[in-house]
Scaffold this motif. Structure first.
Motif, PDB file in Angstrom:
ATOM      1  N   PHE A 111       0.820  -1.197   0.000  1.00  0.00           N
ATOM      2  CA  PHE A 111       0.000   0.000   0.000  1.00  0.00           C
ATOM      3  C   PHE A 111       0.857   1.251   0.000  1.00  0.00           C
ATOM      4  O   PHE A 111       1.911   1.293   0.645  1.00  0.00           O
ATOM      5  N   TYR A 112       0.384   2.256  -0.712  1.00  0.00           N
ATOM      6  CA  TYR A 112       0.931   3.597  -0.665  1.00  0.00           C
ATOM      7  C   TYR A 112      -0.176   4.470  -0.093  1.00  0.00           C
ATOM      8  O   TYR A 112      -1.333   4.342  -0.500  1.00  0.00           O
ATOM      9  N   LEU A 113       0.156   5.345   0.833  1.00  0.00           N
ATOM     10  CA  LEU A 113      -0.846   6.224   1.433  1.00  0.00           C
ATOM     11  C   LEU A 113      -0.612   7.663   1.033  1.00  0.00           C
ATOM     12  O   LEU A 113       0.530   8.127   0.959  1.00  0.00           O
ATOM     13  N   ILE A 114      -1.718   8.363   0.806  1.00  0.00           N
ATOM     14  CA  ILE A 114      -1.708   9.810   0.639  1.00  0.00           C
ATOM     15  C   ILE A 114      -2.725  10.356   1.626  1.00  0.00           C
ATOM     16  O   ILE A 114      -3.855   9.878   1.676  1.00  0.00           O
ATOM     17  N   GLY A 115      -2.325  11.350   2.413  1.00  0.00           N
ATOM     18  CA  GLY A 115      -3.252  11.957   3.354  1.00  0.00           C
ATOM     19  C   GLY A 115      -3.142  13.465   3.319  1.00  0.00           C
ATOM     20  O   GLY A 115      -2.043  14.015   3.233  1.00  0.00           O
ATOM     21  N   HIS A 116      -4.287  14.144   3.387  1.00  0.00           N
ATOM     22  CA  HIS A 116      -4.338  15.601   3.368  1.00  0.00           C
ATOM     23  C   HIS A 116      -4.751  16.141   4.733  1.00  0.00           C
ATOM     24  O   HIS A 116      -5.689  15.633   5.353  1.00  0.00           O
ATOM     25  N   SER A 117      -4.044  17.152   5.214  1.00  0.00           N
ATOM     26  CA  SER A 117      -4.368  17.864   6.443  1.00  0.00           C
ATOM     27  C   SER A 117      -4.342  16.900   7.631  1.00  0.00           C
ATOM     28  O   SER A 117      -3.333  16.238   7.869  1.00  0.00           O
ATOM     29  N   MET A 118      -5.448  16.785   8.375  1.00  0.00           N
ATOM     30  CA  MET A 118      -5.475  15.828   9.485  1.00  0.00           C
ATOM     31  C   MET A 118      -5.326  14.410   8.944  1.00  0.00           C
ATOM     32  O   MET A 118      -4.737  13.538   9.594  1.00  0.00           O
ATOM     33  N   GLY A 119      -5.812  14.182   7.725  1.00  0.00           N
ATOM     34  CA  GLY A 119      -5.632  12.874   7.090  1.00  0.00           C
ATOM     35  C   GLY A 119      -4.167  12.556   6.855  1.00  0.00           C
ATOM     36  O   GLY A 119      -3.777  11.386   6.822  1.00  0.00           O
ATOM     37  N   GLY A 120      -3.338  13.597   6.676  1.00  0.00           N
ATOM     38  CA  GLY A 120      -1.900  13.387   6.573  1.00  0.00           C
ATOM     39  C   GLY A 120      -1.335  12.861   7.876  1.00  0.00           C
ATOM     40  O   GLY A 120      -0.512  11.938   7.894  1.00  0.00           O
ATOM     41  N   GLY A 121      -1.782  13.442   8.983  1.00  0.00           N
ATOM     42  CA  GLY A 121      -1.357  12.962  10.296  1.00  0.00           C
ATOM     43  C   GLY A 121      -1.791  11.528  10.535  1.00  0.00           C
ATOM     44  O   GLY A 121      -1.023  10.702  11.031  1.00  0.00           O
ATOM     45  N   ILE A 122      -3.022  11.218  10.157  1.00  0.00           N
ATOM     46  CA  ILE A 122      -3.544   9.852  10.307  1.00  0.00           C
ATOM     47  C   ILE A 122      -2.731   8.891   9.445  1.00  0.00           C
ATOM     48  O   ILE A 122      -2.402   7.774   9.864  1.00  0.00           O
ATOM     49  N   LYS A 147       2.847   1.988  11.786  1.00  0.00           N
ATOM     50  CA  LYS A 147       2.513   0.708  12.431  1.00  0.00           C
ATOM     51  C   LYS A 147       2.095  -0.387  11.455  1.00  0.00           C
ATOM     52  O   LYS A 147       1.831  -1.498  11.876  1.00  0.00           O
ATOM     53  N   ASP A 148       2.065  -0.099  10.167  1.00  0.00           N
ATOM     54  CA  ASP A 148       1.605  -1.082   9.186  1.00  0.00           C
ATOM     55  C   ASP A 148       2.715  -1.355   8.171  1.00  0.00           C
ATOM     56  O   ASP A 148       2.994  -0.530   7.301  1.00  0.00           O
ATOM     57  N   GLU A 149       3.329  -2.504   8.287  1.00  0.00           N
ATOM     58  CA  GLU A 149       4.478  -2.827   7.423  1.00  0.00           C
ATOM     59  C   GLU A 149       4.096  -3.022   5.959  1.00  0.00           C
ATOM     60  O   GLU A 149       4.968  -3.050   5.095  1.00  0.00           O
ATOM     61  N   ARG A 150       2.824  -3.135   5.648  1.00  0.00           N
ATOM     62  CA  ARG A 150       2.399  -3.247   4.247  1.00  0.00           C
ATOM     63  C   ARG A 150       2.536  -1.921   3.511  1.00  0.00           C
ATOM     64  O   ARG A 150       2.610  -1.895   2.294  1.00  0.00           O
ATOM     65  N   ILE A 151       2.587  -0.832   4.254  1.00  0.00           N
ATOM     66  CA  ILE A 151       2.689   0.492   3.632  1.00  0.00           C
ATOM     67  C   ILE A 151       4.140   0.732   3.254  1.00  0.00           C
ATOM     68  O   ILE A 151       5.028   0.723   4.114  1.00  0.00           O
ATOM     69  N   LYS A 152       4.376   0.958   1.972  1.00  0.00           N
ATOM     70  CA  LYS A 152       5.731   1.066   1.450  1.00  0.00           C
ATOM     71  C   LYS A 152       6.139   2.483   1.069  1.00  0.00           C
ATOM     72  O   LYS A 152       7.337   2.755   0.942  1.00  0.00           O
ATOM     73  N   LYS A 153       5.185   3.379   0.885  1.00  0.00           N
ATOM     74  CA  LYS A 153       5.485   4.789   0.615  1.00  0.00           C
ATOM     75  C   LYS A 153       4.363   5.638   1.195  1.00  0.00           C
ATOM     76  O   LYS A 153       3.211   5.209   1.268  1.00  0.00           O
TER      77      LYS A 153
END
Length: 180
Positions: A20-31, A38-44
């Motif tokens: 998984f790659y995550l993109i988060g905006h504003s408070m979603g960036g913090g989340i 804490k999630d080793e599946r997230i690679k970027k």
């Protein structure tokens, strides 16, 4: 966004090899930062105008207001950008108190061992650019991409145009280049 290595079936079975790659905006960036730590599946990870702390509106409230909140069960907070009255239920405060350590963005950012791109508008008044610099200080390997823009990179709601504003287009392109 889901990485290329992710495999799923059309029948609704679970992911078999998930990246998984995550993109988060504003408070979603913090989340997104908290989850990536804490999630080793997230690679970027990519943040857009991310907060650097789980700041609470009740942090400066006097005891009298806190007591009234506990008794009524709800207080209203004005969104500084939209001017909307946002309900805050007392349960949120209790949940925050029970999870303060898990909501430590600085600790999570320092823990990351994946590539990170921090995108931020230099004219952001909702989450000032200093937040991006704090994130970078906690994760020196992170890349920073800035653009002369506000908190929403020139967008508005509802968006009725056919093309993104130049600032948002630049952020999307930087994000895609980073992820691919």
């Amino acid at each position: 966004m889901i990485g290329r290595a992710a495999k799923a079936t059309l029948t609704g079975r679970l992911w078999t090899a998930a990246v998984f790659y995550l993109i988060g905006h504003s408070m979603g960036g913090g989340i997104a930062i908290l989850q990536a730590a804490k999630d080793e599946r997230i690679k970027k990870l990519v943040t857009w105008a991310s907060v650097s702390e789980c700041k609470t509106p009740w942090g400066n409230w006097p005891l009298q207001q806190m007591t009234a909140w506990e008794q009524s069960g709800v207080q209203y907070y004005t969104n500084s950008r939209t001017k909307q009255q946002m309900p805050l239920y007392y349960q949120l405060y209790l949940d925050y108190c029970n999870n303060m350590e898990a909501l430590d963005i600085s600790k999570a950012m320092q823990h990351l061992a994946i590539p990170v791109l921090i995108c931020h508008g230099t004219a952001d008044t909702a989450v000032p650019i200093e937040n991006a610099m704090m994130l970078k200080s906690w994760q020196p390997a992170a890349q920073v991409f800035t653009v002369d823009a506000d908190h929403v990179f020139g967008r508005k709601h509802p968006w009725t145009e056919q093309q993104l504003p130049a600032a948002m287009d630049a952020v999307v392109n930087a994000s895609l280049q980073f992820l691919l």
